[in-house]
Scaffold this motif. Sequence first.
Motif, mmCIF file in Angstrom:
data_model
loop_
_atom_site.group_PDB
_atom_site.id
_atom_site.type_symbol
_atom_site.label_atom_id
_atom_site.label_comp_id
_atom_site.label_asym_id
_atom_site.label_seq_id
_atom_site.Cartn_x
_atom_site.Cartn_y
_atom_site.Cartn_z
ATOM 1 N N UNK A 38 0.847 -1.186 0.000
ATOM 2 C CA UNK A 38 0.000 0.000 0.000
ATOM 3 C C UNK A 38 0.881 1.234 0.000
ATOM 4 N N UNK A 39 0.419 2.253 -0.676
ATOM 5 C CA UNK A 39 1.120 3.531 -0.614
ATOM 6 C C UNK A 39 0.767 4.202 0.710
ATOM 7 N N UNK A 40 1.508 5.227 1.058
ATOM 8 C CA UNK A 40 1.206 5.985 2.272
ATOM 9 C C UNK A 40 -0.198 6.568 2.188
ATOM 10 N N UNK A 41 -0.563 7.102 1.025
ATOM 11 C CA UNK A 41 -1.897 7.685 0.868
ATOM 12 C C UNK A 41 -2.992 6.630 1.056
ATOM 13 N N UNK A 45 -5.786 6.603 4.088
ATOM 14 C CA UNK A 45 -7.210 6.484 3.809
ATOM 15 C C UNK A 45 -7.862 5.403 4.655
ATOM 16 N N UNK A 46 -7.174 4.292 4.838
ATOM 17 C CA UNK A 46 -7.702 3.201 5.654
ATOM 18 C C UNK A 46 -7.926 3.666 7.092
#
Length: 58
Positions: A38-41, A45-46
Motif C-alpha cells: 500500500x502507498x502511504x496515501x 485512507x484506511x
Amino acid sequence: MAEIVSAKGIIQPRHDRDTFRDAALALPRSATDSGDRATLDQAMGIFNLNRAELEAGR
C-alpha cells in the motif's frame, strides 16, 4: 556445581536465541506474503488520516 565461562560464552547464546526468534517470525510472514503493498496515501485512507494531521502529530 559451577562452570566458568567467558563473557562471549554468555552473550552468544542470547544472540543465537534472538536470531532464531527473528527467523521464526520472518518465516510465516514470507510464506504468506502476497507481494501487495500500500502507498502511504492508501494507508492514510484506511485509517482516516490526512497528511496535515500526520504532520501535526495527531
